[in-house]
Design an enzyme around this catalytic site. Structure first.
Site: not given
Ligand code: FES
Length: 75
Positions: A23, A55
């Site tokens: 985890k 992201h």
């Molecule tokens: Fe994962 Fe930005 S939220 S790299």
């Protein structure tokens, strides 16, 4: 019609972060956070648990809309 559970089965959120651990959990002392800290919620950051901007690529590739958690001190 697929349910949300059907869609989740067989999928992993975490593709590469510390996969040898059973985890992945992180603890950050609040005193060690300066003005702000930006934490990854997409599991694609090479600096996990911190966001490195990955992201944006993930969202472009997948159509997802995830972004970081920003913790900051009040001014
Ligand atoms: Fe994962 Fe930005 S939220 S790299």
């Amino acid at each position: 019609v697929k349910t949300l559970l059907d869609k989740q089965l067989g999928t992993a959120v975490n593709l590469s972060v510390r996969k040898s651990e059973s985890k992945v959990a992180d603890s950050v002392d609040i005193e060690d956070i300066g003005k702000q800290a930006v934490f990854c919620r997409c599991w694609r950051s090479s600096k996990f648990p911190y966001c490195d901007g990955s992201h944006n690529k993930h969202n472009t590739l997948t159509g997802d809309n995830v972004g970081p958690l920003i913790i900051k001190k009040k001014e």
